[in-house]
Design a protein around this motif. Structure first.
Motif, mmCIF file in Angstrom:
data_model
loop_
_atom_site.group_PDB
_atom_site.id
_atom_site.type_symbol
_atom_site.label_atom_id
_atom_site.label_comp_id
_atom_site.label_asym_id
_atom_site.label_seq_id
_atom_site.Cartn_x
_atom_site.Cartn_y
_atom_site.Cartn_z
ATOM 1 N N ASN A 1 4.075 -2.039 -10.195
ATOM 2 C CA ASN A 1 2.863 -2.860 -9.681
ATOM 3 C C ASN A 1 3.087 -4.034 -10.455
ATOM 4 O O ASN A 1 1.936 -5.324 -9.642
ATOM 5 C CB ASN A 1 1.654 -2.669 -10.467
ATOM 6 C CG ASN A 1 1.302 -2.843 -12.099
ATOM 7 O OD1 ASN A 1 2.082 -3.205 -12.293
ATOM 8 N ND2 ASN A 1 0.024 -2.329 -12.425
ATOM 9 N N GLN B 1 -1.954 7.318 0.728
ATOM 10 C CA GLN B 1 -3.039 7.667 -0.568
ATOM 11 C C GLN B 1 -4.370 6.581 -0.531
ATOM 12 O O GLN B 1 -5.462 6.862 -0.551
ATOM 13 C CB GLN B 1 -1.977 7.346 -1.390
ATOM 14 C CG GLN B 1 -1.442 8.843 -2.131
ATOM 15 C CD GLN B 1 -1.847 10.326 -1.414
ATOM 16 O OE1 GLN B 1 -3.026 10.386 -2.497
ATOM 17 N NE2 GLN B 1 -1.448 11.273 -1.384
ATOM 18 N N LYS C 1 -4.207 3.198 -1.123
ATOM 19 C CA LYS C 1 -3.819 3.176 -2.603
ATOM 20 C C LYS C 1 -3.012 2.258 -2.511
ATOM 21 O O LYS C 1 -2.084 1.784 -1.967
ATOM 22 C CB LYS C 1 -3.349 4.376 -3.531
ATOM 23 C CG LYS C 1 -4.506 5.131 -3.514
ATOM 24 C CD LYS C 1 -4.310 6.031 -5.059
ATOM 25 C CE LYS C 1 -4.351 7.190 -5.536
ATOM 26 N NZ LYS C 1 -4.037 7.933 -6.569
ATOM 27 N N TRP D 1 0.401 -1.170 -0.352
ATOM 28 C CA TRP D 1 -0.336 0.218 -0.067
ATOM 29 C C TRP D 1 0.938 1.099 -0.239
ATOM 30 O O TRP D 1 1.609 1.269 0.645
ATOM 31 C CB TRP D 1 -1.183 0.054 1.593
ATOM 32 C CG TRP D 1 -1.403 -1.362 1.109
ATOM 33 C CD1 TRP D 1 -1.133 -2.247 1.823
ATOM 34 C CD2 TRP D 1 -2.952 -0.862 1.206
ATOM 35 N NE1 TRP D 1 -2.803 -3.156 1.836
ATOM 36 C CE2 TRP D 1 -4.038 -2.598 1.548
ATOM 37 C CE3 TRP D 1 -4.134 -0.020 0.380
ATOM 38 C CZ2 TRP D 1 -5.169 -2.899 1.612
ATOM 39 C CZ3 TRP D 1 -5.059 -0.907 1.073
ATOM 40 C CH2 TRP D 1 -6.101 -1.634 0.885
ATOM 41 N N ASP D 2 0.289 1.912 -1.079
ATOM 42 C CA ASP D 2 0.998 3.536 -0.127
ATOM 43 C C ASP D 2 -0.586 4.107 0.783
ATOM 44 O O ASP D 2 -1.388 4.633 0.114
ATOM 45 C CB ASP D 2 0.697 4.491 -1.568
ATOM 46 C CG ASP D 2 0.913 6.027 -1.265
ATOM 47 O OD1 ASP D 2 0.274 6.339 -0.091
ATOM 48 O OD2 ASP D 2 1.432 6.974 -2.330
#
Length: 483
Positions: free
Chosen positions: A123, A80, A82, A76-77
């Protein structure tokens, strides 16, 4: 927000904490450990629960492992909210995951008979399975610590430590612990490991043994103690156990660990010093303990049991004074009268039994007006009255020691209470938020001299009110919140 959590990770700056929920639709909460305010919520990627969490070296990324059938790993970020990358972790449970702090975008995970080495590129999160070869038998790996030069140390279920170079097992440290190694911690001084055998072992940076500390053999130790978490910094080691205790061990005086916190341990009776927070005495009971009370003179300790019995011990040597079983369901509340003459015993059988202390705890009265289990009790200052709360939300009054119900409220107008731990009463109506349920507030305690009252509730909140607090829906000062 308050929830049951299964995993926890500390941010590198040592202020933020991430905790992972258990439940059908679990989420991860990142919160500030000083202000106890939520910073970020991460959701919609895991089911059943979050098995483990870890921040990377600069704290920008957070990795999580789910308890779903694929043990999904997500990066995860977290600021954010995300997902940067996600991949199936393994077909069997994953017990630990760690960023390789010496190789950027590299992670290691371990679990039931496997260890995997992961690469994060954009990703894409791709694994390589560890090769055990002939160096060591295929083992369940419980914990990890990464080191320089692509070296990874791992703790196995049989008590061995496996040493990896890249994805290959290059050597084993046999018998590092007597049984499973649950925790491994890396620091500037070297490594600390803790296991089911109750021992902490310290290792230098080359993983050569420095010393062993057997917590079972120390003054605060006991048979069956199991180390579940260990953290070594400088001359101090923090140790978490299976009974929710936290010990602090000073390395140069390691025979005398200091017990910082005792969590819930159903069958243990513990006596503490309020001056230095030290554990004075410990007694293991055969039945799970549900409540306790100390006599006014400090001589006797009464323990209410799950099986409907209660035991009275002498505080000085923890020997039994009497064991009485008049009920079949759990004893939920115990209170000695202010004059020390009687003990009130509230049970889940909707009754309060009254015992004479000087008559060697002979039963002298019974309060039977409740229609549900007894939750809270308080004596009057003159020891002539008792107020109770029950599971149906009723507040009742009795004359003591007979246990006869008082229905004429005029009789109670001048009654002063020795304590206030009941959650119901016109004097404290203001503790209840609007639209709250009768079970939302669990505990109350009043300080009459300071005219304040504190409550603890189902949402993890501890609130401070003025006493009396009469107006319903009045908000108190929130002292503490568990995210």
């Amino acid at each position: 927000l308050f929830f049951s959590f299964h995993s926890l990770a500390l941010h590198p700056e040592r202020v933020l904490v991430a905790t992972g929920q258990v439940g059908k639709e679990p989420y991860i909460c990142v919160w500030d450990s000083y202000t106890v305010q939520t910073v970020s919520i991460l959701r919609d990627m895991h089911t059943h629960g979050i098995a483990c969490l870890a921040f990377d070296l600069d704290g920008q990324c957070l990795v999580s492992v789910g308890l779903d059938s694929k043990n999904t790993i997500c990066v995860w970020d977290w600021r954010q909210g995300k997902v940067l990358a996600a991949a199936p972790g393994h077909t069997d449970r994953i017990f630990d995951i760690s960023w390789d702090l010496y190789q950027q975008s590299k992670l290691v995970s371990c679990g039931v008979k496997h260890i995997k080495f992961w690469s994060l590129c954009g990703n894409a999160l791709t694994p390589k399975r560890g090769v055990f070869g002939k160096t060591g038998e295929l083992q369940t790996i419980l914990c990890l610590a990464c080191a320089r030069d692509e070296i990874t140390y791992s703790g196995a279920l049989n008590g061995d430590i496996y040493v990896w170079k890249g994805i290959n097992l290059i050597r084993t440290v046999q018998g590092a612990h007597g049984s499973g190694i649950f925790s491994m911690n890396a620091c500037e001084e070297g490594f600390a490991t803790g296991g089911r055998d109750g021992c902490i072992r310290l290792w230098d940076l080359n993983f050569k043994p420095i010393t062993v500390i057997d917590l079972r053999e120390t003054d605060q130790g006991y048979k069956g103690l199991s180390v579940r978490s260990v953290c070594w910094r400088g001359d101090h080691i923090l140790v978490g156990t299976q009974d929710s205790e936290i010990f602090e061990v000073v390395v140069h005086d390691r025979t005398k660990p200091f017990l910082i916190m005792q969590g819930h341990c159903e069958e243990d009776d513990l006596i503490w010093s309020l001056v230095d927070h030290a554990l004075i005495a410990r007694c293991n009971m055969e039945e799970p303990i549900r409540c306790a009370a100390v006599s006014t003179d400090g001589i006797h300790l009464a323990l209410g049991m799950k099986d409907g019995s209660f035991t009275v011990l002498r505080v000085r040597d923890m020997t039994e004074v009497v064991h009485i079983k008049d009920r079949k369901e759990a004893i939920h509340e115990l209170k000695y009268s202010p004059d020390g003459a009687h003990l009130a015993v509230g049970s889940n059988e909707s009754s309060v039994d009254v015992y004479g202390v000087v008559q060697r705890y002979k039963k002298v009265g019974e309060c039977v007006a409740s229609s549900s289990f007894i939750t809270h009790m308080d004596w009057s200052t003159d020891s002539k009255y008792l107020q109770t709360n029950d599971g149906n939300g009723r507040r009742l009054f009795y004359r003591m020691p007979s246990g006869k119900e008082v229905t004429n409220r005029e009789e109670l107008k001048l009654v002063q209470w020795s304590s206030w731990t009941c959650v119901l009463g016109t004097e404290i109506n203001g503790i209840w938020p609007k639209y709250s349920d009768i079970s939302d507030v669990n505990s109350v305690d009043a300080n009459f001299n300071s005219q304040v009252l504190v409550t603890a509730d189902d949402y993890g909140l501890v609130k401070l009110f003025r006493y009396p607090c009469i107006r319903k829906g009045e908000s108190g000062f929130v002292c503490f919140l568990v995210p």
